[in-house]
Scaffold this motif. Sequence first.
Motif, PDB file in Angstrom:
ATOM      1  N   UNK A 164     -55.722 -10.424  72.210  1.00  0.00           N
ATOM      2  CA  UNK A 164     -54.898  -9.213  71.749  1.00  0.00           C
ATOM      3  C   UNK A 164     -55.603  -8.529  70.557  1.00  0.00           C
ATOM      4  N   UNK A 165     -55.503  -7.254  70.353  1.00  0.00           N
ATOM      5  CA  UNK A 165     -55.707  -6.429  69.050  1.00  0.00           C
ATOM      6  C   UNK A 165     -54.790  -6.145  68.204  1.00  0.00           C
ATOM      7  N   UNK A 166     -54.861  -6.350  66.854  1.00  0.00           N
ATOM      8  CA  UNK A 166     -53.631  -5.931  66.077  1.00  0.00           C
ATOM      9  C   UNK A 166     -54.228  -5.011  65.040  1.00  0.00           C
ATOM     10  N   UNK A 167     -53.286  -4.016  64.738  1.00  0.00           N
ATOM     11  CA  UNK A 167     -53.620  -3.283  63.756  1.00  0.00           C
ATOM     12  C   UNK A 167     -52.537  -3.123  62.577  1.00  0.00           C
ATOM     13  N   UNK A 168     -52.775  -2.811  61.439  1.00  0.00           N
ATOM     14  CA  UNK A 168     -51.895  -2.809  60.276  1.00  0.00           C
ATOM     15  C   UNK A 168     -50.777  -1.734  60.501  1.00  0.00           C
ATOM     16  N   UNK A 169     -49.517  -2.129  60.586  1.00  0.00           N
ATOM     17  CA  UNK A 169     -48.444  -1.240  60.701  1.00  0.00           C
ATOM     18  C   UNK A 169     -48.253  -0.131  59.587  1.00  0.00           C
ATOM     19  N   UNK A 170     -47.764   0.863  59.724  1.00  0.00           N
ATOM     20  CA  UNK A 170     -47.557   1.823  58.892  1.00  0.00           C
ATOM     21  C   UNK A 170     -46.203   1.712  58.372  1.00  0.00           C
ATOM     22  N   UNK A 171     -46.018   2.026  56.918  1.00  0.00           N
ATOM     23  CA  UNK A 171     -44.696   1.786  56.372  1.00  0.00           C
ATOM     24  C   UNK A 171     -43.616   2.718  56.901  1.00  0.00           C
ATOM     25  N   UNK A 172     -42.668   2.223  57.164  1.00  0.00           N
ATOM     26  CA  UNK A 172     -41.435   3.102  57.659  1.00  0.00           C
ATOM     27  C   UNK A 172     -40.368   3.324  56.919  1.00  0.00           C
ATOM     28  N   UNK A 173     -40.451   3.017  55.137  1.00  0.00           N
ATOM     29  CA  UNK A 173     -39.527   3.293  54.454  1.00  0.00           C
ATOM     30  C   UNK A 173     -39.985   4.307  53.276  1.00  0.00           C
ATOM     31  N   UNK A 174     -38.801   4.702  52.612  1.00  0.00           N
ATOM     32  CA  UNK A 174     -39.379   5.597  51.499  1.00  0.00           C
ATOM     33  C   UNK A 174     -38.869   4.745  50.314  1.00  0.00           C
ATOM     34  N   UNK A 175     -39.481   5.234  48.963  1.00  0.00           N
ATOM     35  CA  UNK A 175     -39.155   4.241  47.925  1.00  0.00           C
ATOM     36  C   UNK A 175     -38.312   4.866  47.094  1.00  0.00           C
ATOM     37  N   UNK A 176     -37.299   5.674  47.432  1.00  0.00           N
ATOM     38  CA  UNK A 176     -36.315   6.124  46.593  1.00  0.00           C
ATOM     39  C   UNK A 176     -35.017   5.474  46.757  1.00  0.00           C
ATOM     40  N   UNK A 177     -34.546   4.981  45.507  1.00  0.00           N
ATOM     41  CA  UNK A 177     -33.290   4.008  45.857  1.00  0.00           C
ATOM     42  C   UNK A 177     -31.931   4.917  46.571  1.00  0.00           C
TER      43      UNK A 177
END
Length: 188
Positions: A164-177
């Motif tokens: 299997x090949x793995x790639x780093x996942x893209x962040x799916x969140x925003x940094x605002x509280x």
Amino acid sequence: MKFLILAALFAVAAADSYRSAEYAPKYEAPAYKSTYEAKYETPQPYDFSWAVNDYYNDYEHSEKSDGNVVTGSYRVVLPDGRTQIVTYRADSYGYVADVKYTGEAKYPEYVENNYKATTYSAPAYKPTAPTYSAPAYKPTAPTYTAPTYTAPVKNGPTYTVTAPTYSAPAPAYTATPVYKAPAVQPQY
């Protein structure tokens, strides 16, 4: 020794006081009621006679009854040539027989047997002692070869495995509280 005397005394005392149980069951013999009633008929008068006279046999028998008394006679030719005649009467007093023989007994004269057994001479066959020779079969030592094996052939399905090949996942969140402070502080 004292123990044996004490044991004997105890056995005598126990045997003296023994009584069979008063409540023991008592069995009576079974009473059979017979449904058969013997009926004796009065004797009936009869009369019969028969005779046999052939190459091997010579017999005669006759009998008569008036219902109370039976009378009769029979005649037999015996092997020695005599004739035996029996006259009988049977009544309430019993059986009475009168036996007579007529003729004279004839026995064959003794004749010395002139038969001579066949004589045989000794057998002419003279057995010889058996002679044995060494067996013609000569066993050889067995030779063995090592067995040969071939690898089994696999005819099953073939599988290919890819890594299997793995790639780093893209962040799916925003940094605002997202939290908002309450306007009034609760008092406890």
